[in-house]
Design a protein around this motif. Structure first.
Motif, PDB file in Angstrom:
ATOM      1  N   VAL A  25       0.845  -1.199   0.000  1.00  0.00           N
ATOM      2  CA  VAL A  25       0.000   0.000   0.000  1.00  0.00           C
ATOM      3  C   VAL A  25       0.884   1.253   0.000  1.00  0.00           C
ATOM      4  O   VAL A  25       0.700   2.170  -0.807  1.00  0.00           O
TER       5      VAL A  25
ATOM      6  N   ARG B  60       3.938   1.497  -0.940  1.00  0.00           N
ATOM      7  CA  ARG B  60       4.668   1.565  -2.201  1.00  0.00           C
ATOM      8  C   ARG B  60       3.851   2.345  -3.240  1.00  0.00           C
ATOM      9  O   ARG B  60       4.378   3.165  -3.976  1.00  0.00           O
ATOM     10  N   ARG B  61       2.569   2.116  -3.246  1.00  0.00           N
ATOM     11  CA  ARG B  61       1.707   2.832  -4.199  1.00  0.00           C
ATOM     12  C   ARG B  61       1.508   4.294  -3.795  1.00  0.00           C
ATOM     13  O   ARG B  61       1.446   5.173  -4.657  1.00  0.00           O
TER      14      ARG B  61
ATOM     15  N   ASP C  86       2.228   7.755  -5.871  1.00  0.00           N
ATOM     16  CA  ASP C  86       1.358   8.938  -5.968  1.00  0.00           C
ATOM     17  C   ASP C  86       2.188  10.213  -5.809  1.00  0.00           C
ATOM     18  O   ASP C  86       1.982  11.193  -6.526  1.00  0.00           O
TER      19      ASP C  86
END
Lengths: 242, 309
Positions: A172, A174-175, A179
């Protein structure tokens, strides 16, 4: 991304260590605001190239401009125009959150009042207000990496170099980190990133893949997949580096 | 016949005020290739240090091949092979010196168990006179694995062998592990790479010292209760931002070239398509997909957070 404006220009870059050629005639450009993935197997020569582009080492030959400055004569100006972050080293563990921000901003010569204002904005945006007085070691790794990235672009550099920024980070976070990368790119900062996660290669505007000192392929992820008749970047990488 | 090789029962471990392991329980069968999957700080290394008798749990019990980690640590040390996360061979010994050193320590010889390591060692044999410190990353890894295997352990414990390793070497390493499997050897391997879970017989998903799930990769995927959609459009940056603010979005994550999205109850992909068109998106593509282990991990993480809240 502004394709007319090149912020990294590399022509025939060669770096030799004795008989060993670590970078063998690299030639490529990176545009303003582009997210550029710099991939390759361990030992392919990525770190050597990265060090040259950051002004930390001189090439054996080649014409290189970073942020418009000549790599041979203006390395100090280059250092002021770039930001850098890696998984291995990013923040000072024995400084508090706000002290890290103040320290990095201070190094780049930003004014005291300006630093104070921007620090508040940053802490709010990352929702770190409550931990401002905590030591870096007290933060979870994911928070640390997000903070490290924000600190690396605090002085609004033209380019930020990220060396495996997401290693070991949960999926999570990492994403969320990506962003932040997209946001920076949107704001016109060029992002030059290395990673071993092949799904992250798909998030880049363009990707280059090095093998044994040479750039073997350079294109958009879509272009690479169709050239190598591959269904994902993992397959592209394996067919080049294996 | 299933025999238990490793048993972990309600194991907890604290470091000062950090709860590194929170009442962990699971078993590993003999001959299994078992993965411990989780990010940094999940507790993978702590658990391995307990199993290798380098650390005692604060609470709970753990046993390896029937030997208790507390009382029978001498027996355990004889029957396990351990490859720690950090390269820990002797840098100033050569490749072959390292190997024979490890064999001698365990009272055996390289010749006696050569069959077990042959496939791996043969790849670094041309460099056997080279000092271990001068090897490339991939070669170090092969030597470390050879040294961990040379005394023919019954349980092999590998702590993040593929971290920081490129995609090609990662694939090669897993091919080696899969070849090793099949004998009586039990293999426990930890990794932060979710895609490696698919290569294990069973996995434990670990986050912040807590066990999220223990199962086969296919059962973990079967337990995912949402309909998952892969979605793309021309402008992925704007698509992601728009969907983060869409009232019917339940979760949305980047996944390579796609977004993976789940919708709140009763909402259809047709409605989503219409909404995206209204928002001015072009070349919209929506497709129903099966989740991967990484989708499941993130779903379990968010459930865990809700439980805490």
């Amino acid at each position: 991304m502004n394709q007319d404006k090149k912020v990294i220009e590399v022509r025939d870059m060669v770096k030799k260590f004795g008989d060993f050629t670590a970078n063998d005639h690299l030639t490529f450009d990176v545009s303003e605001g582009e997210i550029f993935g710099f991939l390759g197997a361990n030992g392919a020569g990525k770190t050597t190239a990265l060090r040259i582009l950051c002004g930390l080492s001189l090439p054996t030959s080649g014409e290189i401009r970073v942020a418009g400055y000549n790599i041979y004569t203006d390395r100090e100006k280059i250092k002021k125009s770039i930001g850098y972050m890696s998984q291995k080293f990013s923040l000072y563990e024995d400084l508090k959150v706000y002290e890290n921000i103040r320290f990095y901003a201070g190094i780049y010569g930003l004014g005291r009042k300006y630093i104070k204002e921007r620090t508040e904005q940053l802490l709010e945006r990352l929702r770190l207000q409550d931990v401002r007085n905590k030591l870096i070691t007290e933060l979870p790794l994911g928070w640390r990496q997000k903070l490290a990235f924000s600190v690396a672009i605090f002085h609004q550099p033209r380019i930020v170099f990220l060396d495996e920024p997401t290693g070991g980070v949960d999926p999570v976070t990492r994403r969320q980190f990506w962003d932040l990368i997209y946001q920076a790119s949107h704001d016109g900062i060029t992002v030059f990133v290395t990673t071993h996660y092949m799904d992250e290669a798909e998030y880049c505007d363009r990707v280059s893949i090095m093998d044994a000192g040479k750039i073997e392929a350079i294109d958009s992820p879509g272009g690479l997949k169709s050239t190598y008749n591959a269904k994902n970047m993992d397959e592209v990488f394996l067919s080049i580096a294996r | 016949m299933n025999l238990t090789s490793v048993e972990i029962r309600e194991v907890s471990k604290n470091y000062a005020d950090v709860l590194a392991l929170n009442s962990i329980s699971f078993q590993v069968e003999r001959g299994e290739l078992f993965g411990l999957i989780g990010p940094d700080g999940a507790g993978k290394t702590s658990l391995f240090r307990i199993l290798t008798t380098l650390l005692l749990p604060d609470e709970g019990r753990a046993a390896v091949e029937g030997f208790d980690v507390d009382g029978d640590f001498r027996e355990i040390r004889k029957i396990i092979g351990y490859m720690p996360g950090r390269f820990s061979l002797y840098q100033d010994l050569t490749v072959e010196e390292n190997l024979s050193f490890y064999a001698t320590v365990f009272g055996t010889t390289v010749e006696e168990n050569y069959d077990l390591i042959k496939d791996i060692y043969i790849q670094i044999e041309p460099f056997k006179k080279r000092r271990a410190g001068k090897l490339s990353g991939g070669m170090k890894q092969k030597l470390a694995l050879s040294c961990a295997l040379i005394h023919k352990p019954r349980v092999l414990i590998l702590d993040e062998p593929t971290t920081g390793v490129d995609a090609v070497s990662r694939k090669e390493f897993w091919e080696m592990l899969i070849r090793l499997k099949g004998s009586d050897l039990t293999i426990l391997v930890s990794t932060p790479y979710m895609d490696e879970a698919e290569l294990c017989d069973r996995v434990a998903l670990l986050q912040d010292g807590k066990l999220l799930s223990v199962n086969t990769p296919s059962k973990i995927r079967d337990n995912y209760q949402q309909q998952l959609w892969a979605l793309r459009a021309e402008n992925m940056y704007r698509l992601k931002n728009d969907l983060a603010g869409y009232e019917n979005t339940r979760s949305v994550f980047l996944f390579g070239r796609d977004l993976h999205i789940t919708l709140k109850g009763g909402n259809t992909p047709e409605e989503l398509h219409v909404w995206l068109e209204e928002m001015g998106h072009q070349q919209i593509h929506i497709e129903a997909i099966q989740p991967g282990v990484e989708d499941c991990f993130m779903e379990l993480m968010s459930k865990e957070e809700q439980n805490q809240a």
